[in-house]
Design a protein around this motif. Structure first.
Motif, PDB file in Angstrom:
ATOM      1  N   ALA A 158       0.848  -1.197   0.000  1.00  0.00           N
ATOM      2  CA  ALA A 158       0.000   0.000   0.000  1.00  0.00           C
ATOM      3  C   ALA A 158       0.877   1.239   0.000  1.00  0.00           C
ATOM      4  O   ALA A 158       1.845   1.317   0.763  1.00  0.00           O
ATOM      5  CB  ALA A 158      -0.917   0.013   1.218  1.00  0.00           C
ATOM      6  N   PRO A 159       0.578   2.228  -0.851  1.00  0.00           N
ATOM      7  CA  PRO A 159       1.370   3.466  -0.856  1.00  0.00           C
ATOM      8  C   PRO A 159       1.301   4.157   0.506  1.00  0.00           C
ATOM      9  O   PRO A 159       0.258   4.148   1.169  1.00  0.00           O
ATOM     10  CB  PRO A 159       0.689   4.319  -1.932  1.00  0.00           C
ATOM     11  CG  PRO A 159      -0.119   3.365  -2.752  1.00  0.00           C
ATOM     12  CD  PRO A 159      -0.522   2.257  -1.827  1.00  0.00           C
ATOM     13  N   VAL A 160       2.426   4.731   0.926  1.00  0.00           N
ATOM     14  CA  VAL A 160       2.460   5.501   2.174  1.00  0.00           C
ATOM     15  C   VAL A 160       1.737   6.825   1.954  1.00  0.00           C
ATOM     16  O   VAL A 160       2.088   7.589   1.060  1.00  0.00           O
ATOM     17  CB  VAL A 160       3.901   5.743   2.636  1.00  0.00           C
ATOM     18  CG1 VAL A 160       3.932   6.712   3.814  1.00  0.00           C
ATOM     19  CG2 VAL A 160       4.557   4.419   3.014  1.00  0.00           C
ATOM     20  N   ARG A 161       0.727   7.068   2.761  1.00  0.00           N
ATOM     21  CA  ARG A 161      -0.072   8.291   2.616  1.00  0.00           C
ATOM     22  C   ARG A 161       0.122   9.262   3.776  1.00  0.00           C
ATOM     23  O   ARG A 161      -0.213  10.438   3.669  1.00  0.00           O
ATOM     24  CB  ARG A 161      -1.544   7.925   2.454  1.00  0.00           C
ATOM     25  CG  ARG A 161      -1.811   7.128   1.174  1.00  0.00           C
ATOM     26  CD  ARG A 161      -3.299   6.856   0.970  1.00  0.00           C
ATOM     27  NE  ARG A 161      -3.543   6.286  -0.357  1.00  0.00           N
ATOM     28  CZ  ARG A 161      -3.581   5.000  -0.635  1.00  0.00           C
ATOM     29  NH1 ARG A 161      -3.365   4.109   0.338  1.00  0.00           N
ATOM     30  NH2 ARG A 161      -3.802   4.558  -1.862  1.00  0.00           N
ATOM     31  N   ASP A 162       0.600   8.764   4.907  1.00  0.00           N
ATOM     32  CA  ASP A 162       0.825   9.634   6.062  1.00  0.00           C
ATOM     33  C   ASP A 162       2.167  10.358   5.943  1.00  0.00           C
ATOM     34  O   ASP A 162       3.090   9.892   5.271  1.00  0.00           O
ATOM     35  CB  ASP A 162       0.839   8.806   7.357  1.00  0.00           C
ATOM     36  CG  ASP A 162      -0.517   8.178   7.648  1.00  0.00           C
ATOM     37  OD1 ASP A 162      -1.528   8.827   7.353  1.00  0.00           O
ATOM     38  OD2 ASP A 162      -0.543   7.036   8.141  1.00  0.00           O
ATOM     39  N   THR A 163       2.275  11.511   6.605  1.00  0.00           N
ATOM     40  CA  THR A 163       3.547  12.208   6.695  1.00  0.00           C
ATOM     41  C   THR A 163       4.472  11.428   7.632  1.00  0.00           C
ATOM     42  O   THR A 163       4.064  11.001   8.711  1.00  0.00           O
ATOM     43  CB  THR A 163       3.340  13.634   7.221  1.00  0.00           C
ATOM     44  OG1 THR A 163       2.525  14.359   6.298  1.00  0.00           O
ATOM     45  CG2 THR A 163       4.668  14.352   7.397  1.00  0.00           C
ATOM     46  N   LEU A 164       5.724  11.231   7.204  1.00  0.00           N
ATOM     47  CA  LEU A 164       6.676  10.433   7.971  1.00  0.00           C
ATOM     48  C   LEU A 164       7.661  11.334   8.703  1.00  0.00           C
ATOM     49  O   LEU A 164       8.208  12.278   8.118  1.00  0.00           O
ATOM     50  CB  LEU A 164       7.441   9.487   7.037  1.00  0.00           C
ATOM     51  CG  LEU A 164       6.596   8.448   6.294  1.00  0.00           C
ATOM     52  CD1 LEU A 164       7.475   7.642   5.357  1.00  0.00           C
ATOM     53  CD2 LEU A 164       5.878   7.528   7.273  1.00  0.00           C
ATOM     54  N   LYS A 165       7.902  11.032   9.969  1.00  0.00           N
ATOM     55  CA  LYS A 165       8.847  11.788  10.785  1.00  0.00           C
ATOM     56  C   LYS A 165       9.977  10.864  11.237  1.00  0.00           C
ATOM     57  O   LYS A 165       9.726   9.759  11.711  1.00  0.00           O
ATOM     58  CB  LYS A 165       8.163  12.365  12.031  1.00  0.00           C
ATOM     59  CG  LYS A 165       6.974  13.272  11.741  1.00  0.00           C
ATOM     60  CD  LYS A 165       7.391  14.547  11.029  1.00  0.00           C
ATOM     61  CE  LYS A 165       6.198  15.490  10.849  1.00  0.00           C
ATOM     62  NZ  LYS A 165       6.576  16.714  10.103  1.00  0.00           N
ATOM     63  N   ARG A 166      11.223  11.328  11.084  1.00  0.00           N
ATOM     64  CA  ARG A 166      12.367  10.594  11.619  1.00  0.00           C
ATOM     65  C   ARG A 166      12.657  11.115  13.022  1.00  0.00           C
ATOM     66  O   ARG A 166      12.759  12.331  13.233  1.00  0.00           O
ATOM     67  CB  ARG A 166      13.587  10.751  10.714  1.00  0.00           C
ATOM     68  CG  ARG A 166      14.832  10.007  11.253  1.00  0.00           C
ATOM     69  CD  ARG A 166      16.013  10.122  10.310  1.00  0.00           C
ATOM     70  NE  ARG A 166      15.742   9.457   9.057  1.00  0.00           N
ATOM     71  CZ  ARG A 166      15.893   8.143   8.851  1.00  0.00           C
ATOM     72  NH1 ARG A 166      16.287   7.367   9.847  1.00  0.00           N
ATOM     73  NH2 ARG A 166      15.638   7.626   7.673  1.00  0.00           N
ATOM     74  N   ALA A 167      12.803  10.195  13.988  1.00  0.00           N
ATOM     75  CA  ALA A 167      13.051  10.575  15.381  1.00  0.00           C
ATOM     76  C   ALA A 167      14.542  10.744  15.648  1.00  0.00           C
ATOM     77  O   ALA A 167      15.386  10.184  14.945  1.00  0.00           O
ATOM     78  CB  ALA A 167      12.467   9.525  16.314  1.00  0.00           C
ATOM     79  N   ASP A 168      14.856  11.494  16.693  1.00  0.00           N
ATOM     80  CA  ASP A 168      16.246  11.677  17.087  1.00  0.00           C
ATOM     81  C   ASP A 168      16.714  10.497  17.932  1.00  0.00           C
ATOM     82  O   ASP A 168      16.006   9.493  18.078  1.00  0.00           O
ATOM     83  CB  ASP A 168      16.425  13.006  17.826  1.00  0.00           C
ATOM     84  CG  ASP A 168      15.636  13.059  19.130  1.00  0.00           C
ATOM     85  OD1 ASP A 168      15.106  12.014  19.566  1.00  0.00           O
ATOM     86  OD2 ASP A 168      15.535  14.155  19.714  1.00  0.00           O
ATOM     87  N   ALA A 169      17.892  10.609  18.502  1.00  0.00           N
ATOM     88  CA  ALA A 169      18.485   9.510  19.257  1.00  0.00           C
ATOM     89  C   ALA A 169      17.688   9.135  20.495  1.00  0.00           C
ATOM     90  O   ALA A 169      17.848   8.046  21.042  1.00  0.00           O
ATOM     91  CB  ALA A 169      19.922   9.867  19.649  1.00  0.00           C
ATOM     92  N   GLY A 170      16.807  10.019  20.945  1.00  0.00           N
ATOM     93  CA  GLY A 170      16.010   9.697  22.117  1.00  0.00           C
ATOM     94  C   GLY A 170      15.129   8.484  21.932  1.00  0.00           C
ATOM     95  O   GLY A 170      14.774   7.798  22.892  1.00  0.00           O
ATOM     96  N   ALA A 171      14.787   8.180  20.679  1.00  0.00           N
ATOM     97  CA  ALA A 171      13.939   7.020  20.409  1.00  0.00           C
ATOM     98  C   ALA A 171      14.630   5.729  20.798  1.00  0.00           C
ATOM     99  O   ALA A 171      13.994   4.771  21.249  1.00  0.00           O
ATOM    100  CB  ALA A 171      13.566   6.995  18.918  1.00  0.00           C
ATOM    101  N   ASP A 172      15.971   5.671  20.651  1.00  0.00           N
ATOM    102  CA  ASP A 172      16.729   4.481  21.017  1.00  0.00           C
ATOM    103  C   ASP A 172      17.008   4.434  22.511  1.00  0.00           C
ATOM    104  O   ASP A 172      17.118   3.361  23.097  1.00  0.00           O
ATOM    105  CB  ASP A 172      18.061   4.446  20.252  1.00  0.00           C
ATOM    106  CG  ASP A 172      17.855   4.354  18.744  1.00  0.00           C
ATOM    107  OD1 ASP A 172      16.901   3.670  18.328  1.00  0.00           O
ATOM    108  OD2 ASP A 172      18.641   4.969  17.998  1.00  0.00           O
ATOM    109  N   ALA A 173      17.110   5.582  23.112  1.00  0.00           N
ATOM    110  CA  ALA A 173      17.453   5.631  24.533  1.00  0.00           C
ATOM    111  C   ALA A 173      16.233   5.531  25.435  1.00  0.00           C
ATOM    112  O   ALA A 173      16.368   5.420  26.647  1.00  0.00           O
ATOM    113  CB  ALA A 173      18.206   6.929  24.829  1.00  0.00           C
TER     114      ALA A 173
END
Length: 240
Positions: free
Chosen positions: A133-148
């Motif tokens: 399915a085509p991506v229709r939502d806006t995509l956000k890349r998270a900073d390093a806090g997502a891993d921590a």
């Protein structure tokens, strides 16, 4: 010849609870049963091989559904291991040119028309095909806090042009997919779906647009949505 392969050896840890998510029930039938029903809705599907955990004591012991064989084998620790085990356990008369449909055990709302279109596309393409399915939502890349596990902030907005979400089934020839998965294992590459393994060999599988409601149950909220969707489908059939 067309066979389905269903990796069902996972524990469903993200779902939570002691019951693997493929055995969670909707309308008295486990998600795995709904997935098999959806695959067998196409009369061209000759049978199914289900890869199970070695200690699975909840498998209903099905040997046939809808007049076609259902076989089982022991899967592995990762999805690719289970799919490979299932491919290697298929009956001897399932040749390397047989079309294999790999479908998630916890994806119960596959529509017959999507399956029909996928089989048609994969049968006509040497590189195979997947539902997506085509991506229709806006995509956000998270900073390093997502891993921590700390405060998570937006690092950037990602362009969504030409991005698709991979769904299942994914359809490839048995010989090609087996070789691709063996190559990924030898290269110590963890492939997250069958198309990724095929891409590493130079294949360019076809994208067949599928319905957005072909959801994979991962959380309790997903289960409630799948129950609603399947009930609506049942009501629609009852009005015909």
């Amino acid at each position: 010849m067309i066979w389905a392969v269903i990796p069902a050896a996972g524990r469903g840890t993200r779902f939570g609870g002691p019951l693997p998510k493929q055995y969670m029930e909707i309308a008295g039938r486990p998600l795995l049963g709904h997935a098999l029903d959806a695959l067998f809705a196409d009369p061209r599907v000759d049978g199914a091989m289900v890869a199970l955990a070695a200690d699975d004591d909840r498998w209903p012991g099905w040997t046939s559904l809808h007049g076609r064989p259902v076989l089982s084998c022991v899967g592995g620790g990762e999805r690719a291991d289970s799919v490979l085990a299932a491919l290697q356990a298929l009956p001897a008369d399932v040749g390397d040119d047989a079309l294999i449909l790999v479908h998630d055990a916890a994806r119960p709302n596959l529509h017959a028309l999507d399956l029909q279109r996928l089989i048609d596309a994969a049968s006509a393409d040497a590189d195979g095909a997947i539902l997506a399915a085509p991506v229709r939502d806006t995509l956000k890349r998270a900073d390093a806090g997502a891993d921590a596990g700390a405060d998570v902030r937006i690092l950037a907005t990602q362009p969504r042009d030409h991005l698709w979400r991979a769904l299942t089934p994914q359809a490839f020839r048995r010989g090609d997919l087996t070789a691709a998965l063996l190559r990924a294992r030898a290269d110590d590459v963890a492939v997250t779906d069958e198309a990724m393994a095929m891409e590493r060999t130079g294949a360019r599988p076809r994208l067949v647009e599928g319905r957005e409601d072909n959801l994979k149950v991962t959380t309790p909220a997903d289960l409630a949505l799948a129950e609603f969707l399947l009930s609506r489908r049942g009501q629609a059939r009852g009005k015909r």
